[in-house]
Design a protein around this motif. Structure first.
Motif, PDB file in Angstrom:
ATOM      1  N   ALA A   1       0.825  -1.210   0.000  1.00 45.37           N
ATOM      2  CA  ALA A   1       0.000   0.000   0.000  1.00 45.37           C
ATOM      3  C   ALA A   1       0.860   1.261   0.000  1.00 45.37           C
ATOM      4  O   ALA A   1       0.642   2.180  -0.805  1.00 45.37           O
ATOM      5  CB  ALA A   1      -0.934  -0.019   1.211  1.00 45.37           C
ATOM      6  N   VAL A   2       1.819   1.316   0.902  1.00 43.23           N
ATOM      7  CA  VAL A   2       2.669   2.509   0.986  1.00 43.23           C
ATOM      8  C   VAL A   2       3.521   2.660  -0.272  1.00 43.23           C
ATOM      9  O   VAL A   2       3.672   3.760  -0.828  1.00 43.23           O
ATOM     10  CB  VAL A   2       3.567   2.433   2.236  1.00 43.23           C
ATOM     11  CG1 VAL A   2       4.597   3.558   2.235  1.00 43.23           C
ATOM     12  CG2 VAL A   2       2.724   2.502   3.500  1.00 43.23           C
ATOM     13  N   GLY A   3       4.083   1.566  -0.754  1.00 44.13           N
ATOM     14  CA  GLY A   3       4.933   1.645  -1.931  1.00 44.13           C
ATOM     15  C   GLY A   3       4.185   2.078  -3.171  1.00 44.13           C
ATOM     16  O   GLY A   3       4.665   2.943  -3.921  1.00 44.13           O
ATOM     17  N   SER A   4       2.990   1.511  -3.398  1.00 39.26           N
ATOM     18  CA  SER A   4       2.264   1.810  -4.630  1.00 39.26           C
ATOM     19  C   SER A   4       1.471   3.113  -4.563  1.00 39.26           C
ATOM     20  O   SER A   4       1.270   3.767  -5.587  1.00 39.26           O
ATOM     21  CB  SER A   4       1.313   0.660  -4.968  1.00 39.26           C
ATOM     22  OG  SER A   4       0.366   0.461  -3.930  1.00 39.26           O
ATOM     23  N   VAL A   5       1.039   3.523  -3.369  1.00 35.55           N
ATOM     24  CA  VAL A   5       0.210   4.724  -3.239  1.00 35.55           C
ATOM     25  C   VAL A   5       1.029   5.924  -2.782  1.00 35.55           C
ATOM     26  O   VAL A   5       1.072   6.965  -3.447  1.00 35.55           O
ATOM     27  CB  VAL A   5      -0.962   4.470  -2.256  1.00 35.55           C
ATOM     28  CG1 VAL A   5      -1.769   5.748  -2.057  1.00 35.55           C
ATOM     29  CG2 VAL A   5      -1.854   3.350  -2.778  1.00 35.55           C
ATOM     30  N   THR A   6       1.699   5.787  -1.651  1.00 35.03           N
ATOM     31  CA  THR A   6       2.434   6.927  -1.087  1.00 35.03           C
ATOM     32  C   THR A   6       3.711   7.225  -1.856  1.00 35.03           C
ATOM     33  O   THR A   6       4.006   8.391  -2.165  1.00 35.03           O
ATOM     34  CB  THR A   6       2.759   6.653   0.389  1.00 35.03           C
ATOM     35  OG1 THR A   6       1.564   6.322   1.098  1.00 35.03           O
ATOM     36  CG2 THR A   6       3.402   7.878   1.032  1.00 35.03           C
ATOM     37  N   LEU A   7       4.477   6.206  -2.156  1.00 34.48           N
ATOM     38  CA  LEU A   7       5.763   6.403  -2.818  1.00 34.48           C
ATOM     39  C   LEU A   7       5.667   6.371  -4.334  1.00 34.48           C
ATOM     40  O   LEU A   7       6.642   6.708  -5.014  1.00 34.48           O
ATOM     41  CB  LEU A   7       6.766   5.343  -2.339  1.00 34.48           C
ATOM     42  CG  LEU A   7       7.042   5.310  -0.828  1.00 34.48           C
ATOM     43  CD1 LEU A   7       8.040   4.219  -0.485  1.00 34.48           C
ATOM     44  CD2 LEU A   7       7.554   6.669  -0.357  1.00 34.48           C
ATOM     45  N   GLY A   8       4.550   5.953  -4.862  1.00 31.31           N
ATOM     46  CA  GLY A   8       4.355   5.965  -6.300  1.00 31.31           C
ATOM     47  C   GLY A   8       5.086   4.870  -7.061  1.00 31.31           C
ATOM     48  O   GLY A   8       5.313   4.987  -8.268  1.00 31.31           O
ATOM     49  N   TRP A   9       5.444   3.803  -6.396  1.00 34.12           N
ATOM     50  CA  TRP A   9       6.107   2.688  -7.082  1.00 34.12           C
ATOM     51  C   TRP A   9       5.108   1.969  -7.992  1.00 34.12           C
ATOM     52  O   TRP A   9       3.906   1.980  -7.742  1.00 34.12           O
ATOM     53  CB  TRP A   9       6.633   1.667  -6.084  1.00 34.12           C
ATOM     54  CG  TRP A   9       7.718   2.150  -5.185  1.00 34.12           C
ATOM     55  CD1 TRP A   9       8.438   3.309  -5.287  1.00 34.12           C
ATOM     56  CD2 TRP A   9       8.207   1.473  -4.016  1.00 34.12           C
ATOM     57  NE1 TRP A   9       9.344   3.409  -4.268  1.00 34.12           N
ATOM     58  CE2 TRP A   9       9.231   2.282  -3.472  1.00 34.12           C
ATOM     59  CE3 TRP A   9       7.901   0.273  -3.391  1.00 34.12           C
ATOM     60  CZ2 TRP A   9       9.923   1.926  -2.327  1.00 34.12           C
ATOM     61  CZ3 TRP A   9       8.590  -0.088  -2.261  1.00 34.12           C
ATOM     62  CH2 TRP A   9       9.595   0.737  -1.734  1.00 34.12           C
ATOM     63  N   PRO A  10       5.614   1.313  -9.037  1.00 36.41           N
ATOM     64  CA  PRO A  10       4.740   0.387  -9.766  1.00 36.41           C
ATOM     65  C   PRO A  10       4.266  -0.716  -8.823  1.00 36.41           C
ATOM     66  O   PRO A  10       4.999  -1.139  -7.925  1.00 36.41           O
ATOM     67  CB  PRO A  10       5.658  -0.165 -10.864  1.00 36.41           C
ATOM     68  CG  PRO A  10       6.740   0.842 -11.016  1.00 36.41           C
ATOM     69  CD  PRO A  10       6.943   1.442  -9.657  1.00 36.41           C
ATOM     70  N   VAL A  11       3.034  -1.170  -9.026  1.00 39.36           N
ATOM     71  CA  VAL A  11       2.465  -2.172  -8.128  1.00 39.36           C
ATOM     72  C   VAL A  11       3.321  -3.437  -8.101  1.00 39.36           C
ATOM     73  O   VAL A  11       3.535  -4.038  -7.040  1.00 39.36           O
ATOM     74  CB  VAL A  11       1.020  -2.508  -8.549  1.00 39.36           C
ATOM     75  CG1 VAL A  11       0.456  -3.628  -7.676  1.00 39.36           C
ATOM     76  CG2 VAL A  11       0.134  -1.281  -8.450  1.00 39.36           C
ATOM     77  N   ALA A  12       3.828  -3.834  -9.271  1.00 38.48           N
ATOM     78  CA  ALA A  12       4.653  -5.040  -9.329  1.00 38.48           C
ATOM     79  C   ALA A  12       5.904  -4.893  -8.465  1.00 38.48           C
ATOM     80  O   ALA A  12       6.324  -5.843  -7.791  1.00 38.48           O
ATOM     81  CB  ALA A  12       5.037  -5.345 -10.772  1.00 38.48           C
ATOM     82  N   LEU A  13       6.517  -3.695  -8.478  1.00 38.44           N
ATOM     83  CA  LEU A  13       7.701  -3.461  -7.642  1.00 38.44           C
ATOM     84  C   LEU A  13       7.341  -3.526  -6.166  1.00 38.44           C
ATOM     85  O   LEU A  13       8.086  -4.116  -5.358  1.00 38.44           O
ATOM     86  CB  LEU A  13       8.309  -2.095  -7.977  1.00 38.44           C
ATOM     87  CG  LEU A  13       9.505  -1.662  -7.117  1.00 38.44           C
ATOM     88  CD1 LEU A  13      10.653  -2.652  -7.250  1.00 38.44           C
ATOM     89  CD2 LEU A  13       9.955  -0.246  -7.491  1.00 38.44           C
ATOM     90  N   ALA A  14       6.211  -2.930  -5.797  1.00 42.55           N
ATOM     91  CA  ALA A  14       5.784  -2.952  -4.390  1.00 42.55           C
ATOM     92  C   ALA A  14       5.541  -4.393  -3.931  1.00 42.55           C
ATOM     93  O   ALA A  14       5.921  -4.768  -2.816  1.00 42.55           O
ATOM     94  CB  ALA A  14       4.517  -2.119  -4.216  1.00 42.55           C
TER      95      ALA A  14
END
Length: 395
Positions: A93-106
């Motif tokens: 959640a934090v990686g894909s939403v807050t940090l803007g990472w691609p979902v696959a990376l998160a």
């Protein structure tokens, strides 16, 4: 070839297969009994759409329970699987939403966290000789704190509904044609595998199943799978979800690894008698470490699936009774708390028993307290049976 003591006349290998199979049959019978009782009390329980929801609810916990089965097989335990699943959900959640990472990376980072935790547990167990109950209990508290720190002051992060990840977990279902094609592929692969195994055993002059036995097994498998697919796609029911397919694939792969590979034989040897396994040249340390890594990684994957199903990660994700349900599912499914006995299918049967009880009692508007008491009673019964079976084997 020696026969099993007791006058059965069955060769050792055949007797072992019969014993493993009959070990799962009482659990299957109990599950069918639970379904019949709940369906008689409330017909809505056996409705196709409710059973679809039941499979979707079971997939995340089932993935976690599958990892618990592996550590129990080597005589260890992991109490932190719930906290680790919550941490993995928070990372996604934090990686894909807050940090803007691609979902696959998160998702990849979340699974990497599981690998790191598993390696740490393996080192604590094999290098320092610490009891797994102690360091995984410490891990439960530590990882719960890390989860809160990752989520930050808000404590809850919603995943965008339009993301491919959330849509795949919540609304991704196999088309009926694909489901039937998978049934055909599984039945054909099963028949081919049984015939190949029969040919190998005949060449080695070992006892093997007859052609009629292979035909009967294949027919039963085809009938069961066809019934399941036909019922789950009946009427307006959505069918088989992608997360359920992933769980089933993991179970099949794990089952093959445990039954057909050297690593699987090492797992059972270590759980059965660690000292004897070490004297026999089994890589005990590596086997234990790999089981901890697999358990932690599957726990992280279960948390990822839970986040996708809920469309959010919060402070309660992976908390409360998640680890208790996962461990209870493994034990109720037939995995021994003392190591050496169990199957990948234990996770499937155990989680279906627990989730069926919870689902049925919810439909009857029974409160949470009663659900806990019923689940606890079922778990106690499973442990008592496990103890009796262990004493019988020792005798």
């Amino acid at each position: 070839m020696s026969a099993q003591p007791g006058g059965t006349g069955l060769p050792g290998a055949v007797w072992q297969r019969v014993r493993i199979g009959t070990g799962l049959l009482p659990i299957v019978a109990a599950l069918v009994g639970i379904w019949l009782v709940l369906g008689a009390i409330n017909p809505a329980f056996l409705a196709p759409e409710n059973l679809v929801n039941l499979t979707l609810q079971s997939a995340p916990v089932g993935v976690i329970a599958l990892g618990v089965v592996l550590v129990l097989l080597v005589g260890e335990i992991d109490l932190s699987v719930g906290s680790l699943s919550g941490l993995a959900a928070a990372v996604v959640a934090v990686g894909s939403v807050t940090l803007g990472w691609p979902v696959a990376l998160a998702i990849g980072v979340a699974l990497a966290c599981g690998v790191v935790v598993g390696l740490g547990y393996g080192a604590l167990s094999t290098r320092l000789g610490l009891p797994s109950f102690v360091f995984t209990l410490a891990g439960l508290l530590f990882l719960a704190g890390v989860q809160l720190r990752v989520l930050g002051p808000l404590g809850s992060i919603n995943l965008p509904f339009e993301s491919w990840f959330v849509r795949s977990v919540q609304q991704g279902f196999l088309p009926a044609g694909v489901a039937w094609a998978l049934v055909v592929a599984v039945v054909v692969a099963s028949a081919a595998g049984q015939l190949a195994a029969r040919a190998r055993r005949r060449r080695a002059d070992l006892a093997c199943a007859s052609v009629p036995q292979v035909a009967v097994r294949t027919f039963v498998l085809a009938a069961v799978l066809s019934l399941v697919v036909a019922y789950l796609y009946l009427g307006s029911a959505r069918g088989i979800g992608y997360s359920v397919v992933l769980f089933a694939l993991l179970v099949v792969v794990t089952d093959v690894l445990l039954r057909r590979t050297r690593w699987g034989r090492s797992v059972r040897a270590v759980g059965g008698d660690r000292r004897a396994a070490m004297l026999a040249g089994v890589p005990v340390r590596r086997t234990v470490v790999l089981c901890f890594v697999a358990c932690s990684t599957l726990a992280a994957l279960g948390g990822v699936l839970a986040a996708g199903r809920l469309g959010a990660a919060n402070q309660g994700t992976g908390g409360a009774d998640t680890y208790l349900v996962a461990i209870a599912a493994a034990v109720i499914g037939g995995t021994s708390l003392f190591g050496g006995r169990g199957s990948a299918w234990s996770a499937v049967l155990g989680v279906l028993v627990i989730q069926s009880i919870a689902n049925g009692l919810t439909l009857m508007n029974v409160d949470q307290a009663a659900r806990y008491m019923v689940t606890g009673a079922v778990l106690l019964l499973a442990i008592v049976i496990d103890m009796l079976m262990r004493k019988r084997r020792e005798a």
